[in-house]
Write a protein that holds these residues in place. Structure first.
Motif, mmCIF file in Angstrom:
data_model
loop_
_atom_site.group_PDB
_atom_site.id
_atom_site.type_symbol
_atom_site.label_atom_id
_atom_site.label_comp_id
_atom_site.label_asym_id
_atom_site.label_seq_id
_atom_site.Cartn_x
_atom_site.Cartn_y
_atom_site.Cartn_z
ATOM 1 N N ALA A 6 -4.880 10.972 1.256
ATOM 2 C CA ALA A 6 -6.159 10.308 0.981
ATOM 3 C C ALA A 6 -5.934 8.939 0.345
ATOM 4 C CB ALA A 6 -7.020 11.184 0.079
ATOM 5 N N ALA A 7 -4.948 8.837 -0.548
ATOM 6 C CA ALA A 7 -4.668 7.544 -1.189
ATOM 7 C C ALA A 7 -4.176 6.531 -0.166
ATOM 8 C CB ALA A 7 -3.632 7.730 -2.296
ATOM 9 N N ASN A 8 -3.298 6.962 0.740
ATOM 10 C CA ASN A 8 -2.855 6.061 1.812
ATOM 11 C C ASN A 8 -4.022 5.627 2.686
ATOM 12 O OD1 ASN A 8 -0.043 5.559 1.565
ATOM 13 N ND2 ASN A 8 0.399 7.649 2.213
ATOM 14 N N ALA A 9 -4.932 6.558 2.966
ATOM 15 C CA ALA A 9 -6.098 6.218 3.785
ATOM 16 C C ALA A 9 -6.955 5.156 3.103
ATOM 17 C CB ALA A 9 -6.924 7.466 4.059
ATOM 18 N N ILE A 10 -7.132 5.283 1.793
ATOM 19 C CA ILE A 10 -7.907 4.269 1.059
ATOM 20 C C ILE A 10 -7.252 2.901 1.193
ATOM 21 C CG2 ILE A 10 -8.572 3.502 -1.250
ATOM 22 C CD1 ILE A 10 -9.052 6.427 -1.969
ATOM 23 N N GLY A 11 -5.937 2.850 0.977
ATOM 24 C CA GLY A 11 -5.248 1.567 1.062
ATOM 25 C C GLY A 11 -5.268 0.964 2.449
ATOM 26 N N VAL A 12 -5.023 1.793 3.460
ATOM 27 C CA VAL A 12 -4.989 1.279 4.832
ATOM 28 C C VAL A 12 -6.358 0.801 5.269
ATOM 29 C CG1 VAL A 12 -4.653 1.942 7.235
ATOM 30 C CG2 VAL A 12 -2.963 2.611 5.516
ATOM 31 N N THR B 123 0.823 -1.208 0.000
ATOM 32 C CA THR B 123 0.000 0.000 0.000
ATOM 33 C C THR B 123 0.854 1.254 0.000
ATOM 34 O OG1 THR B 123 -1.916 -1.033 1.059
ATOM 35 C CG2 THR B 123 -1.621 1.324 1.414
ATOM 36 N N PHE B 124 1.805 1.336 0.918
ATOM 37 C CA PHE B 124 2.629 2.537 1.018
ATOM 38 C C PHE B 124 3.552 2.680 -0.184
ATOM 39 C CE2 PHE B 124 1.963 1.692 5.729
ATOM 40 C CZ PHE B 124 0.889 2.566 5.796
ATOM 41 N N VAL C 77 -5.171 -2.550 -5.464
ATOM 42 C CA VAL C 77 -6.262 -1.766 -4.873
ATOM 43 C C VAL C 77 -5.805 -0.338 -4.604
ATOM 44 C CG1 VAL C 77 -7.681 -1.508 -2.794
ATOM 45 C CG2 VAL C 77 -7.460 -3.748 -3.889
ATOM 46 N N THR C 78 -4.596 -0.174 -4.081
ATOM 47 C CA THR C 78 -4.111 1.164 -3.757
ATOM 48 C C THR C 78 -3.751 1.946 -5.009
ATOM 49 O OG1 THR C 78 -3.230 0.235 -1.709
ATOM 50 C CG2 THR C 78 -2.532 2.441 -2.294
#
Length: 540
Positions: free
Chosen positions: A185-191, A93-94, A172-173
């Motif tokens: 926001a992208a990190n939040a979606i993945g996490v 994700t990161f 997904v990320t």
């Protein structure tokens, strides 16, 4: 293809430390699990007792994998598989955000697009880089288990499941990064996709159908909507069925393909979802550093608060189920005592769940302080200081918002626990007291971790963000799983998450409350003194 080589080389140099830490953490966790199994559960009877307790107790299945028999290797996979999959998912994700949306946000993507590499090669390089990292992680996991004497086929399938889960969340990320304009926001979606998938798998396992001998569990349909469920249903060292991983690879291909199409069709810096439009003029809230820090972090805090609310709700909703198990399955009580619960089984559930809430609170607090370092590196802290804020006020704003995040998450957990009691037949009001005490203790633990992060931001700013998350991960692993891995008590007590006040029977065990309170104050004083004496460091 020639454009990919320098891009991949640059990514490998940039990510060497981060990927190395993720992979070493996974391998260390795998090796510690095997050592813990051989030390704590050396016989078939020991393993059978814990499996029976896990199958009878939904809480344990929420935190562990899918029971697949008493064989030592299968038992080790039951204990460790979800966390290997989780580490692979978070690593991917990161990585995905760092090389896509973060590059666009910083302007580096424009520079690369102006070279012969164009716009397509960087995205392709990120995909290749992410898949390669997951393959290395999965391969080393397999070699670790083979080296420790476990069967080759099961070891390879466990490594392949780790790789497949990482690749799924890479896709997904990458897709999520096309939807939103900011890397946060992208990190939040993945996490959150990762955490929801993990929770769905845990609930699906808890709601599954056990075998008659209480040694195996068949997942409920809910687990099959999650990539974690697909990975766990490979059942390495037992069924060794690789077919569920076809779902993982299919979803990964779909997400990466859609993300590639969207990447090609949109402008750099743009997104599918429009950026929210704020008012034309700033309100009074933004007139000072605290209001500015709050405005930047309130969205992330809201997400962590929702997580705390759900954890608190589960803590009391499931406690009534747990309380009925002790008389018929004594090993449940033994297991909860191993996890440091010294009282009733329901109290043990409260402690375990509020330890999870404490981890969420620590993550929220660390994230608010890490934002300070990111703003400093991006040059956004300079305008705040130039407006007369001062370094101490700048750090203080981050600390205040961090404390607000910690209190908000654990306050929501207490509210969720109260709501769970109100919706439970024959509720035990004393459990609310237990929840409040546990929440207060975990707030202190989260404050210690946040104070250490603040000190890192001041004294060693460049690696401070990474160090903050490493502290959270180390405290969580030692605090939650140290006893099961046979870690000495002195080491377990070094984790603030495992040595804060809890309810024991009718009394409160203060544990390290005073020591940790002194530590928070001391760390805070050093941080505020240190921030006055250093210059801004505007690079990473």
């Amino acid at each position: 293809m020639t454009d990919l080589v320098p891009l991949l080389h640059a990514r490998l140099r940039r990510d060497a430390v981060q990927l190395g830490l993720w992979i070493l953490a996974a391998l260390a966790l795998a090796a510690a699990t095997v050592a813990g199994v051989r030390g704590q559960f050396p016989t078939t009877e020991d393993r059978a007792g814990l499996l029976a307790a896990a199958i009878a107790n939904p809480v344990i299945l929420l935190l562990r994998g899918l029971p697949s028999g008493t064989d030592e290797a299968a038992f080790a996979a039951f204990l460790i598989a979800p966390f290997l999959l989780l580490l692979a998912a978070l690593m991917s994700t990161f990585l995905a955000v760092r090389h896509t949306r973060a590059e666009e946000e910083s302007g580096r993507a424009d520079l690369i697009a102006a070279t012969p590499a164009g716009r397509s090669s960087p995205f392709a390089a990120t995909v290749v880089h992410g898949i390669a990292a997951d393959l290395v992680l999965g391969g080393l996991v397999a070699l670790t288990f083979v080296g420790l004497g476990y069967p080759v086929q099961g070891s390879v399938l466990l490594g392949l499941a780790t790789t497949a889960t990482g690749v799924v969340f890479l896709g997904v990320t990458l897709l999520g990064a096309q939807m939103v304009r900011t890397s946060r926001a992208a990190n939040a979606i993945g996490v959150w996709a990762t955490l929801i998938g993990l929770l769905a798998c845990g609930l699906g396992n808890a709601l599954g159908t056990p075998s008659e001998d209480l040694q195996r569990m068949r997942s409920a349909p809910l687990a099959w909507v999650s990539p974690f469920g697909w990975g766990e249903n490979v059942r390495p060292f037992d069924a060794d069925d690789a077919r569920p991983l076809l779902l993982s690879f299919a979803l990964a291909v779909l997400c990466i393909s859609v993300a590639a199409v969207l990447q090609h069709s949109r402008d750099l810096g743009a997104s599918l979802l429009p950026a929210p439009r704020g008012p034309a003029r700033a309100g009074r809230l933004l007139s000072g550093p605290i209001g500015l820090a709050w405005r930047g972090g309130r969205g992330a805090i809201a997400g962590w608060v929702v997580g705390g609310l759900l954890v608190g709700l589960l803590s009391t909703r499931l406690s009534s189920v747990i309380a009925q198990v002790g008389d018929t399955v004594p090993s449940v009580q033994a297991l909860l005592q191993t996890l440091a619960a010294r009282g009733s089984l329901a109290q043990g559930a409260i402690e375990v769940f509020f330890t999870l809430a404490g981890i969420l609170a620590a993550c929220a607090g660390v994230q608010m302080l890490v934002r300070l370092r990111r703003d400093e590196a991006d040059g956004l802290a300079e305008p705040v200081l130039a407006a007369g804020g001062g370094r101490a006020r700048w750090l203080g704003a981050g600390v205040v918002v961090s404390v607000a995040a910690i209190v908000g998450v654990l306050g929501a957990a207490v509210g969720g626990a109260a709501a769970g009691l109100l919706t439970t037949d024959d509720p035990d009001p004393s459990l609310l007291r237990d929840a409040v005490v546990s929440a207060a203790g975990q707030a202190e633990a989260a404050a210690v971790i946040a104070a250490l992060t603040a000190l890192a931001v001041v004294l060693i700013p460049r690696p401070a963000a990474l160090l903050g998350w490493v502290i959270v991960g180390a405290a969580a692993i030692v605090g939650l799983f140290g006893p099961l891995f046979g870690v000495p008590d002195a080491v377990v007590r070094a984790s603030p998450l495992a040595s804060v006040p809890v309810v024991s029977g009718d009394t409160v065990d203060p544990r390290g409350a005073i020591a940790w309170a002194v530590a928070v104050v001391a760390l805070g004083v050093v941080a505020f003194v240190g921030v006055r004496r250093r210059e801004l460091v505007a690079d990473r």
